[in-house]
Design a protein around this motif. Structure first.
Motif, PDB file in Angstrom:
ATOM      1  N   SER A 152       0.816  -1.212   0.000  1.00 29.82           N
ATOM      2  CA  SER A 152       0.000   0.000   0.000  1.00 29.82           C
ATOM      3  C   SER A 152       0.853   1.266   0.000  1.00 29.82           C
ATOM      4  CB  SER A 152      -0.938   0.011   1.216  1.00 29.82           C
ATOM      5  OG  SER A 152      -0.223   0.228   2.420  1.00 29.82           O
ATOM      6  N   HIS A 153       2.155   1.110   0.294  1.00 28.47           N
ATOM      7  CA  HIS A 153       3.069   2.258   0.258  1.00 28.47           C
ATOM      8  C   HIS A 153       4.257   1.996  -0.672  1.00 28.47           C
ATOM      9  CE1 HIS A 153       0.746   3.573   3.722  1.00 28.47           C
ATOM     10  NE2 HIS A 153       1.284   4.771   3.553  1.00 28.47           N
ATOM     11  N   GLU A 154       4.084   1.038  -1.594  1.00 24.82           N
ATOM     12  CA  GLU A 154       5.150   0.694  -2.527  1.00 24.82           C
ATOM     13  C   GLU A 154       4.601   0.688  -3.954  1.00 24.82           C
ATOM     14  OE1 GLU A 154       8.223   0.336  -1.977  1.00 24.82           O
ATOM     15  OE2 GLU A 154       8.563  -0.298   0.087  1.00 24.82           O
ATOM     16  N   PRO A 155       4.392   1.860  -4.561  1.00 24.17           N
ATOM     17  CA  PRO A 155       3.852   1.901  -5.926  1.00 24.17           C
ATOM     18  C   PRO A 155       4.650   1.081  -6.925  1.00 24.17           C
ATOM     19  CG  PRO A 155       3.821   4.092  -4.949  1.00 24.17           C
ATOM     20  CD  PRO A 155       4.588   3.214  -4.007  1.00 24.17           C
ATOM     21  N   GLU A 156       5.953   0.937  -6.717  1.00 21.88           N
ATOM     22  CA  GLU A 156       6.785   0.186  -7.657  1.00 21.88           C
ATOM     23  C   GLU A 156       6.362  -1.278  -7.749  1.00 21.88           C
ATOM     24  OE1 GLU A 156       9.360   0.878  -9.803  1.00 21.88           O
ATOM     25  OE2 GLU A 156       8.868   2.990  -9.515  1.00 21.88           O
ATOM     26  N   ALA A 157       5.650  -1.777  -6.725  1.00 22.73           N
ATOM     27  CA  ALA A 157       5.192  -3.164  -6.773  1.00 22.73           C
ATOM     28  C   ALA A 157       4.181  -3.390  -7.892  1.00 22.73           C
ATOM     29  CB  ALA A 157       4.593  -3.575  -5.425  1.00 22.73           C
ATOM     30  N   LEU A 158       3.583  -2.319  -8.400  1.00 21.85           N
ATOM     31  CA  LEU A 158       2.655  -2.477  -9.522  1.00 21.85           C
ATOM     32  C   LEU A 158       3.366  -2.926 -10.794  1.00 21.85           C
ATOM     33  CD1 LEU A 158       0.087   0.476  -9.281  1.00 21.85           C
ATOM     34  CD2 LEU A 158      -0.035  -1.821  -8.316  1.00 21.85           C
ATOM     35  N   TRP A 195      -6.694  -7.231  -8.974  1.00 20.89           N
ATOM     36  CA  TRP A 195      -5.257  -7.261  -8.692  1.00 20.89           C
ATOM     37  C   TRP A 195      -4.781  -5.928  -8.132  1.00 20.89           C
ATOM     38  CZ3 TRP A 195      -0.835  -4.732 -10.404  1.00 20.89           C
ATOM     39  CH2 TRP A 195       0.384  -5.379 -10.198  1.00 20.89           C
ATOM     40  N   ILE A 196      -5.157  -4.841  -8.761  1.00 22.27           N
ATOM     41  CA  ILE A 196      -4.708  -3.528  -8.302  1.00 22.27           C
ATOM     42  C   ILE A 196      -5.271  -3.201  -6.928  1.00 22.27           C
ATOM     43  CG2 ILE A 196      -4.982  -1.041  -8.724  1.00 22.27           C
ATOM     44  CD1 ILE A 196      -4.333  -1.557 -11.635  1.00 22.27           C
ATOM     45  N   GLN A 197      -6.513  -3.551  -6.674  1.00 23.73           N
ATOM     46  CA  GLN A 197      -7.076  -3.308  -5.339  1.00 23.73           C
ATOM     47  C   GLN A 197      -6.275  -4.036  -4.264  1.00 23.73           C
ATOM     48  OE1 GLN A 197     -11.610  -3.231  -4.985  1.00 23.73           O
ATOM     49  NE2 GLN A 197     -11.313  -4.117  -7.022  1.00 23.73           N
ATOM     50  N   THR A 198      -5.873  -5.276  -4.522  1.00 25.72           N
ATOM     51  CA  THR A 198      -5.115  -6.011  -3.500  1.00 25.72           C
ATOM     52  C   THR A 198      -3.795  -5.320  -3.196  1.00 25.72           C
ATOM     53  OG1 THR A 198      -4.114  -7.513  -5.148  1.00 25.72           O
ATOM     54  CG2 THR A 198      -6.170  -8.222  -4.105  1.00 25.72           C
ATOM     55  N   PHE A 199      -3.169  -4.719  -4.197  1.00 31.05           N
ATOM     56  CA  PHE A 199      -1.874  -4.072  -3.972  1.00 31.05           C
ATOM     57  C   PHE A 199      -2.017  -2.715  -3.288  1.00 31.05           C
ATOM     58  CE2 PHE A 199      -0.210  -7.391  -6.528  1.00 31.05           C
ATOM     59  CZ  PHE A 199       1.144  -7.450  -6.244  1.00 31.05           C
ATOM     60  N   VAL A 200      -3.027  -1.955  -3.598  1.00 31.18           N
ATOM     61  CA  VAL A 200      -3.114  -0.616  -3.002  1.00 31.18           C
ATOM     62  C   VAL A 200      -3.660  -0.658  -1.577  1.00 31.18           C
ATOM     63  CG1 VAL A 200      -3.370   0.468  -5.256  1.00 31.18           C
ATOM     64  CG2 VAL A 200      -5.419  -0.047  -3.914  1.00 31.18           C
ATOM     65  N   LEU A 250      -4.528   8.154  -1.861  1.00 26.93           N
ATOM     66  CA  LEU A 250      -4.204   6.903  -2.539  1.00 26.93           C
ATOM     67  C   LEU A 250      -3.867   7.170  -4.007  1.00 26.93           C
ATOM     68  CD1 LEU A 250      -4.250   3.819  -1.756  1.00 26.93           C
ATOM     69  CD2 LEU A 250      -6.491   3.732  -2.863  1.00 26.93           C
ATOM     70  N   TRP A 251      -4.685   7.991  -4.667  1.00 29.13           N
ATOM     71  CA  TRP A 251      -4.456   8.293  -6.071  1.00 29.13           C
ATOM     72  C   TRP A 251      -3.100   8.969  -6.279  1.00 29.13           C
ATOM     73  CZ3 TRP A 251      -5.371   7.045 -10.765  1.00 29.13           C
ATOM     74  CH2 TRP A 251      -5.088   7.924 -11.801  1.00 29.13           C
ATOM     75  N   ASN A 252      -2.770   9.941  -5.449  1.00 32.07           N
ATOM     76  CA  ASN A 252      -1.505  10.653  -5.613  1.00 32.07           C
ATOM     77  C   ASN A 252      -0.309   9.732  -5.388  1.00 32.07           C
ATOM     78  OD1 ASN A 252      -2.531  13.206  -6.310  1.00 32.07           O
ATOM     79  ND2 ASN A 252      -2.910  13.723  -4.165  1.00 32.07           N
ATOM     80  N   ARG A 253      -0.492   8.740  -4.553  1.00 34.30           N
ATOM     81  CA  ARG A 253       0.602   7.799  -4.287  1.00 34.30           C
ATOM     82  C   ARG A 253       0.834   6.861  -5.478  1.00 34.30           C
ATOM     83  NH1 ARG A 253      -1.090   4.674   0.450  1.00 34.30           N
ATOM     84  NH2 ARG A 253      -0.889   6.708   1.456  1.00 34.30           N
ATOM     85  N   PHE A 254      -0.237   6.452  -6.139  1.00 33.34           N
ATOM     86  CA  PHE A 254      -0.129   5.405  -7.158  1.00 33.34           C
ATOM     87  C   PHE A 254      -0.313   5.895  -8.589  1.00 33.34           C
ATOM     88  CE2 PHE A 254      -0.878   2.768  -3.431  1.00 33.34           C
ATOM     89  CZ  PHE A 254      -0.049   1.686  -3.674  1.00 33.34           C
ATOM     90  N   LYS A 255      -0.648   7.159  -8.805  1.00 33.35           N
ATOM     91  CA  LYS A 255      -1.078   7.586 -10.134  1.00 33.35           C
ATOM     92  C   LYS A 255      -0.012   7.370 -11.210  1.00 33.35           C
ATOM     93  CE  LYS A 255       0.063  12.452  -9.117  1.00 33.35           C
ATOM     94  NZ  LYS A 255      -0.528  13.797  -8.918  1.00 33.35           N
ATOM     95  N   TYR A 256       1.258   7.620 -10.893  1.00 32.10           N
ATOM     96  CA  TYR A 256       2.275   7.490 -11.932  1.00 32.10           C
ATOM     97  C   TYR A 256       2.431   6.042 -12.390  1.00 32.10           C
ATOM     98  CZ  TYR A 256       3.490  12.234 -10.506  1.00 32.10           C
ATOM     99  OH  TYR A 256       3.443  13.581 -10.214  1.00 32.10           O
TER     100      TYR A 256
END
Length: 351
Positions: A152-158, A195-200, A250-256
């Motif tokens: 939830s705090h690691e956008p690179e995991a996407l 999948w994305i919900q589980t990661f965020v 959440l959006w600002n953390r993962f948007k990129y």
């Protein structure tokens, strides 16, 4: 009856050719304390009869039969019925190693994980039974394996390879966040949103560098081979974007990384659909990403150099972008065909 350790959901639609291999691999798991939920989504072949046959012999099997409602709706029915501590997913044309759920449950319970996922094989099988296997690493950097992390705090995991079936998810975690599949018609890549919900939302997760899952790639009816449903991936990512934007933090953390993932799945769509629809699809592709660009949500550093260059081509000339993608698709197909011919000639196939 005590709570099962793992509930395994098998969404089923017209897969009689492969279903016995799938069910055999699940029923013979070394972890016996499991629940097997077979959701028959209005099959018109012999799939339901096969499920019922297995259910008569194994009282761990729960049969949910109903009219065709699409992959997302079927998966949600199965998950709503699950009672296990963890939930797994097996596609009915795939199969799994016999120790998969015993090993994954041991890792998940020992580390109190919201989910654990493992590497996997993709395979094709020839008419004579010869099998070709390809090992898939979830993490291509080899830096995330075998440690607990907070997705939830690691956008690179996407950046991990996207699949929902190579692991298990704590059912309480799914329920707490209302994580379910998008209920659009048919098989329309509704696993992307799940999948994305589980990661965020997950706080404790792990990926492990051992392959348990066998993902079939020779089923002609698979959604990855479907040339129709041109815009279903666009619809899925509109749904995901709307969900993420509801929480600005959440959006600002993962948007990129969200836009990187969206880009990858749009280009994947172009490997699946008929090139005759490229002109219209590239216009839609361009419009979606121009909106992100104008909002300042595309980060050059998040994309590869080639992706970023291709994006600039998309913005300035969608037709040229489509021609570039089509050329690469032809080259890849020619290479794959030449490799297959070489394997056939030399007899270098895996059994």
């Amino acid at each position: 009856m005590s709570q099962p350790k793992v509930s395994i959901v098998i969404p089923t639609y017209n897969v009689e050719q492969y279903l016995r291999e799938c069910l055999d691999s699940v029923c013979r798991q070394t972890l016996k304390d499991i629940e097997i939920i077979c959701v028959n989504d209005g099959s018109t072949d012999g799939s339901l009869a096969i499920i019922n046959e297995y259910a008569e012999k194994d009282d761990r099997i729960v049969v949910l039969d109903g009219p065709n409602g699409g992959y997302g709706k079927g998966m949600n029915r199965g998950m709503a019925r699950a009672t296990g501590e963890y939930v797994g997913i097996v596609e009915p044309d795939d199969y799994v190693a016999l120790a998969m759920y015993e090993d994954l449950y041991a890792v998940a319970s020992e580390n109190h994980l919201d989910f654990v996922k493992a590497d996997f094989y993709r395979f094709t099988r020839a008419e004579n039974g010869d099998m070709k296997l390809a090992y898939n690493h979830l993490d291509k950097t080899d830096t995330w394996y075998n440690r607990v992390f907070d997705p939830s705090h690691e956008p690179e995991a996407l950046r991990f390879i996207m699949n929902t079936w190579s692991g298990i998810y704590r059912r309480g975690f799914l329920e707490e966040h209302g994580i379910r599949h998008h209920e659009t018609p048919g098989a329309s890549f509704q696993d992307n949103g799940f999948w994305i919900q589980t990661f965020v939302y997950a706080k404790r997760a792990m990926i492990i560098d051992r392959p348990y899952y066998r993902n079939r790639r020779d089923n002609p009816n698979s959604s990855v081979k479907d040339t129709g449903k041109v815009y279903c991936m666009n619809v899925e990512y509109d749904y995901i974007e709307d969900m993420l934007r509801k929480d600005p933090e959440l959006w600002n953390r993962f948007k990129y990384l969200f836009w990187v993932k969206r880009y990858g799945n749009y280009t994947f769509t172009m490997s699946r659909i008929d090139p005759s629809v490229y002109p219209a699809y590239c216009e839609r592709f361009r419009d979606d990403f121009a909106r992100a660009r104008d909002l300042g949500e595309l980060d050059e550093a998040a994309f590869s150099a080639r992706q970023w260059s291709d994006l600039q081509t998309l913005f300035s000339n969608p037709s040229a972008f489509g021609r570039k993608v089509r050329h690469r698709r032809k080259v890849k197909e020619l290479y794959r065909n030449s490799v297959d011919r070489a394997r056939k000639f030399t007899g270098r196939t895996l059994r």
